[in-house]
Design a protein around this motif. Structure first.
Motif, PDB file in Angstrom:
ATOM      1  N   TYR A  90       0.665  -1.210  -0.370  1.00  0.00           N
ATOM      2  CA  TYR A  90      -0.090   0.371  -0.100  1.00  0.00           C
ATOM      3  C   TYR A  90       0.902   1.137  -0.312  1.00  0.00           C
ATOM      4  N   ILE A  91       2.039   1.255   0.362  1.00  0.00           N
ATOM      5  CA  ILE A  91       2.627   2.824   0.757  1.00  0.00           C
ATOM      6  C   ILE A  91       4.180   3.056  -0.240  1.00  0.00           C
ATOM      7  N   TYR A  92       3.576   1.528  -0.868  1.00  0.00           N
ATOM      8  CA  TYR A  92       4.844   1.978  -2.051  1.00  0.00           C
ATOM      9  C   TYR A  92       4.132   2.447  -3.225  1.00  0.00           C
ATOM     10  N   SER A  93       2.543   1.907  -2.960  1.00  0.00           N
ATOM     11  CA  SER A  93       1.743   2.270  -4.921  1.00  0.00           C
ATOM     12  C   SER A  93       1.692   3.405  -4.530  1.00  0.00           C
ATOM     13  N   ARG A  94       1.098   3.286  -3.114  1.00  0.00           N
ATOM     14  CA  ARG A  94       0.891   5.226  -2.829  1.00  0.00           C
ATOM     15  C   ARG A  94       1.697   6.115  -3.228  1.00  0.00           C
ATOM     16  N   CYS A  95       2.802   5.808  -2.680  1.00  0.00           N
ATOM     17  CA  CYS A  95       3.856   6.918  -3.324  1.00  0.00           C
ATOM     18  C   CYS A  95       4.417   6.432  -4.859  1.00  0.00           C
ATOM     19  N   LYS A  96       4.297   5.758  -5.161  1.00  0.00           N
ATOM     20  CA  LYS A  96       4.247   5.544  -6.846  1.00  0.00           C
ATOM     21  C   LYS A  96       3.300   6.986  -7.772  1.00  0.00           C
ATOM     22  N   GLU A  97       2.454   6.190  -7.305  1.00  0.00           N
ATOM     23  CA  GLU A  97       0.765   7.112  -7.376  1.00  0.00           C
ATOM     24  C   GLU A  97       0.726   8.257  -7.891  1.00  0.00           C
ATOM     25  N   GLU A  98       1.200   9.515  -5.853  1.00  0.00           N
ATOM     26  CA  GLU A  98       1.768  10.352  -5.994  1.00  0.00           C
ATOM     27  C   GLU A  98       2.986  10.561  -6.196  1.00  0.00           C
ATOM     28  N   LYS A  99       4.199  10.133  -7.207  1.00  0.00           N
ATOM     29  CA  LYS A  99       5.632  10.452  -6.903  1.00  0.00           C
ATOM     30  C   LYS A  99       5.793  11.202  -6.171  1.00  0.00           C
TER      31      LYS A  99
END
Length: 102
Positions: A90-99
């Motif tokens: 979850y953390i990594y995917s959110r970080c990727k989405e939000e750059k």
């Protein structure tokens, strides 16, 4: 806002019902849209990070509460490996989405 686990705490078997699965998926989509709207409105990554951290803390608190209940009633505690893995994803995917780069 309560998490799905909190809402179905005493009736987790309902989470397997097809209608409940659809409802949970829909709610998660709406939550994602709300976060996206907030981000677009402010165009601020800080808000996205704050929202993500609040969700992580809420999830951790729910897990800790569940652990206490397992210990209190003498049940064997579940293996939280999947929970930790999901949290990291979850953390990594959110970080990727939000750059946002960690």
């Amino acid at each position: 806002m309560k998490s799905v686990r909190e809402i179905f705490r005493n009736k987790e078997y309902l989470l397997d019902e097809p209608e409940v699965v659809k409802l949970v998926d829909y709610c998660e989509e709406l939550q994602d849209e709300i976060v996206e709207f907030k981000f677009q409105k402010t165009n601020n990554k800080e808000l996205a990070m704050l929202d993500m951290l609040k969700e992580v803390i809420k999830g951790c608190n729910a897990i800790q509460k569940e652990q206490i209940e397992f210990e209190r009633f003498g049940y064997e505690a579940p293996d939280y490996e999947a929970t930790i893995s999901n949290l990291k994803d979850y953390i990594y995917s959110r970080c990727k989405e939000e750059k946002i780069y960690l």
